[in-house]
Design an enzyme around this catalytic site. Sequence first.
Site, PDB file in Angstrom:
ATOM      1  N   LYS A 102     -99.953  39.675 -19.143  1.00  0.00           N
ATOM      2  CA  LYS A 102    -101.302  39.199 -18.821  1.00  0.00           C
ATOM      3  C   LYS A 102    -101.922  40.195 -17.866  1.00  0.00           C
ATOM      4  O   LYS A 102    -101.197  40.877 -17.132  1.00  0.00           O
ATOM      5  CB  LYS A 102    -101.244  37.820 -18.156  1.00  0.00           C
ATOM      6  CG  LYS A 102    -102.499  37.014 -18.315  1.00  0.00           C
ATOM      7  CD  LYS A 102    -102.539  36.370 -19.684  1.00  0.00           C
ATOM      8  CE  LYS A 102    -103.593  35.302 -19.802  1.00  0.00           C
ATOM      9  NZ  LYS A 102    -103.325  34.423 -20.938  1.00  0.00           N
TER      10      LYS A 102
HETATM   11  N1  NAI Z   1    -109.358  32.747 -25.324  1.00  0.00           N
HETATM   12  C1  NAI Z   1    -108.169  32.504 -25.831  1.00  0.00           C
HETATM   13  O1  NAI Z   1    -107.886  32.871 -26.996  1.00  0.00           O
HETATM   14  C2  NAI Z   1    -107.151  31.749 -25.067  1.00  0.00           C
HETATM   15  C3  NAI Z   1    -107.441  31.132 -23.873  1.00  0.00           C
HETATM   16  N2  NAI Z   1    -106.500  30.342 -23.268  1.00  0.00           N
HETATM   17  C4  NAI Z   1    -106.786  29.637 -22.029  1.00  0.00           C
HETATM   18  O2  NAI Z   1    -107.856  28.716 -22.243  1.00  0.00           O
HETATM   19  C5  NAI Z   1    -108.611  28.557 -21.029  1.00  0.00           C
HETATM   20  C6  NAI Z   1    -110.070  28.844 -21.313  1.00  0.00           C
HETATM   21  O3  NAI Z   1    -110.182  30.186 -21.810  1.00  0.00           O
HETATM   22  P1  NAI Z   1    -111.466  30.691 -22.625  1.00  0.00           P
HETATM   23  O4  NAI Z   1    -112.094  29.561 -23.328  1.00  0.00           O
HETATM   24  O5  NAI Z   1    -111.032  31.888 -23.359  1.00  0.00           O
HETATM   25  O6  NAI Z   1    -112.383  31.193 -21.432  1.00  0.00           O
HETATM   26  P2  NAI Z   1    -113.978  31.318 -21.418  1.00  0.00           P
HETATM   27  O7  NAI Z   1    -114.264  32.269 -20.314  1.00  0.00           O
HETATM   28  O8  NAI Z   1    -114.514  31.571 -22.760  1.00  0.00           O
HETATM   29  O9  NAI Z   1    -114.418  29.851 -20.972  1.00  0.00           O
HETATM   30  C7  NAI Z   1    -113.966  29.250 -19.806  1.00  0.00           C
HETATM   31  C8  NAI Z   1    -114.741  27.969 -19.635  1.00  0.00           C
HETATM   32  O10 NAI Z   1    -114.230  27.260 -18.504  1.00  0.00           O
HETATM   33  C9  NAI Z   1    -115.332  26.869 -17.706  1.00  0.00           C
HETATM   34  N3  NAI Z   1    -114.913  26.650 -16.324  1.00  0.00           N
HETATM   35  C10 NAI Z   1    -114.534  27.555 -15.415  1.00  0.00           C
HETATM   36  N4  NAI Z   1    -114.235  26.948 -14.269  1.00  0.00           N
HETATM   37  C11 NAI Z   1    -114.438  25.613 -14.480  1.00  0.00           C
HETATM   38  C12 NAI Z   1    -114.306  24.460 -13.678  1.00  0.00           C
HETATM   39  N5  NAI Z   1    -113.916  24.535 -12.414  1.00  0.00           N
HETATM   40  N6  NAI Z   1    -114.583  23.251 -14.245  1.00  0.00           N
HETATM   41  C13 NAI Z   1    -114.992  23.160 -15.525  1.00  0.00           C
HETATM   42  N7  NAI Z   1    -115.121  24.222 -16.313  1.00  0.00           N
HETATM   43  C14 NAI Z   1    -114.858  25.429 -15.799  1.00  0.00           C
HETATM   44  C15 NAI Z   1    -116.335  27.991 -17.883  1.00  0.00           C
HETATM   45  O11 NAI Z   1    -117.629  27.597 -17.484  1.00  0.00           O
HETATM   46  C16 NAI Z   1    -116.222  28.201 -19.376  1.00  0.00           C
HETATM   47  O12 NAI Z   1    -116.959  27.214 -20.079  1.00  0.00           O
HETATM   48  C17 NAI Z   1    -107.947  29.476 -20.010  1.00  0.00           C
HETATM   49  O13 NAI Z   1    -106.968  28.740 -19.321  1.00  0.00           O
HETATM   50  C18 NAI Z   1    -107.254  30.517 -20.877  1.00  0.00           C
HETATM   51  O14 NAI Z   1    -106.179  31.137 -20.220  1.00  0.00           O
HETATM   52  C19 NAI Z   1    -105.252  30.163 -23.809  1.00  0.00           C
HETATM   53  C20 NAI Z   1    -104.908  30.760 -24.978  1.00  0.00           C
HETATM   54  C21 NAI Z   1    -105.794  31.670 -25.669  1.00  0.00           C
HETATM   55  O1  AKG Z   2    -104.232  36.561 -28.080  1.00  0.00           O
HETATM   56  C1  AKG Z   2    -103.429  37.004 -27.297  1.00  0.00           C
HETATM   57  O2  AKG Z   2    -102.761  38.017 -27.462  1.00  0.00           O
HETATM   58  C2  AKG Z   2    -103.174  36.296 -25.974  1.00  0.00           C
HETATM   59  C3  AKG Z   2    -103.985  35.072 -25.732  1.00  0.00           C
HETATM   60  C4  AKG Z   2    -103.691  34.581 -24.345  1.00  0.00           C
HETATM   61  O3  AKG Z   2    -103.975  35.260 -23.377  1.00  0.00           O
HETATM   62  C5  AKG Z   2    -102.990  33.320 -24.149  1.00  0.00           C
HETATM   63  O4  AKG Z   2    -102.424  32.778 -25.101  1.00  0.00           O
HETATM   64  O5  AKG Z   2    -102.956  32.834 -23.004  1.00  0.00           O
END
Ligand code: NAI
Ligand code: AKG
Length: 420
Positions: A108
Amino acid sequence: MSNIYTGPVFEMARNQFVSVANYLEIPEGHRDRLLYPKRAITISCPIHLDNGETAVFQGYRVQHHLTLGPTKGGTRFAPSVDIGEVSALAIWMSWKCALAGLPYGGAKGGVTVDPYKLSRRELEGLSRRYMQEMIPFVGPHIDVMAPDMGTNEQVMAWFMDTYSMYQGRTVNEIVTGKPVSSGGTEGRREATGLGVAHLIARALERLNMPAAGSTAIIQGFGNVGSFAAIELARQGVSIIGVSDHTACYFDRKGLDVDKLVAHMAAHGSLAGFSTEALFDANELLVQPCDILVPAAIERVIDEKVAPRLQCRILAEAANGPTTPEADAVLLSRRKEIFVIPDILCNSGGVIVSYFEWVQDLQQLFWGRNEVITRLRGLLDDAFERVMARVDKDDVPHRVAAMAIGVDKVAKAKAMRGLFP
Ligand SMILES: NC(=O)C1=CN([C@@H]2O[C@H](COP(=O)(O)OP(=O)(O)OC[C@H]3O[C@@H](n4cnc5c(N)ncnc54)[C@H](O)[C@@H]3O)[C@@H](O)[C@H]2O)C=CC1
Ligand SMILES: O=C(O)CCC(=O)C(=O)O
């Protein structure tokens, strides 16, 4: 061990590992080798701001283990990022990849920055400088980045372009989660949210609950939360609560997901969506619902929130939303709340990233149906293996999921002669 690895998020990853190591009866002498990262890289990223000043941002990349192949994992741009958080996320990636059967160790990375405060030009400068500083430490067979919180397809395209300029040729396979037009795969954008919704459907099936008419609350409406909402709504689930870092809405009659998505596309956040449905963000997670989906940040379900949860399914779309203290509460409520643990629940993202890397290496691209069918196959397989372990050993879902991942890494290390 020396301890640069500190902080509440790292402590969570360490505590969870100790519980699993106890359950698997891993000898004390083997544990540090499994837990502590192989490499941790810290960099400074200077960029020119639009106002003419120079700002220096701290960046990190942690590569947890190299036993099963290259390392893999997202890059996070957020104010919370530090070496402890990034290390914990890298460790979770390792167990997640091993559980899904992917040939990777976990990694990460991140930069301590609020990306919402940067202009597009500043964000591009930071993204390019971060990748440029990381060039000596990454590669398509060394460490492959992807999006995470605060980064997206555009940032991945800048990463890929920066690495490719250095190599003097296009190297698509250096990152995943790229736009389809730049060597990305069909299905990666929606993969994590789609996977979350697919596993929720599996849990509903197991609990004999129909999707149609069920209710869901989603915290976080970025990449993961929004695609989970779209897919759940498609299955007939009513989305009654959503929040992001700017606003929180709740309506027992259901919110219009298409309108929420359109508002996000137009404004970049949920603020200003509605005045009638405005709600207290601190109370959202504890409202009655069938499905609760934390899809934002770590540690939102702690020992104070866990006893107040009123959901039937807790689908951990975010990484690390539940603290070990909350897990102790959930253990006593295990007949009431069905947990889909993070390393299973959000694994759709890295699974489709793996498909993207394979396609880039071969320069042979699949259609969306093939990607989604293969994704569902791997998710179903992981879900069945976790449930079989729960049924056999009567352990919590998180312990079962992590045990499958940790055991696979431990066995591979043992076979390679890495333990004395
Ligand atoms: N993008 C991906 O493919 C993956 C993401 N994740 C996890 O999913 C989670 C979200 O990631 P993404 O959707 O990619 O990020 P993103 O940056 O696209 O969205 C994050 C969201 O969380 C909101 N947020 C931030 N702080 C907040 C709070 N205190 N209360 C409520 N909402 C809040 C933001 O406003 C935004 O809507 C993270 O924990 C990330 O590590 C896990 C696996 C894969
Ligand atoms: O798509 C990837 O390689 C990693 C996604 C990721 O950061 C996660 O699963 O937390």
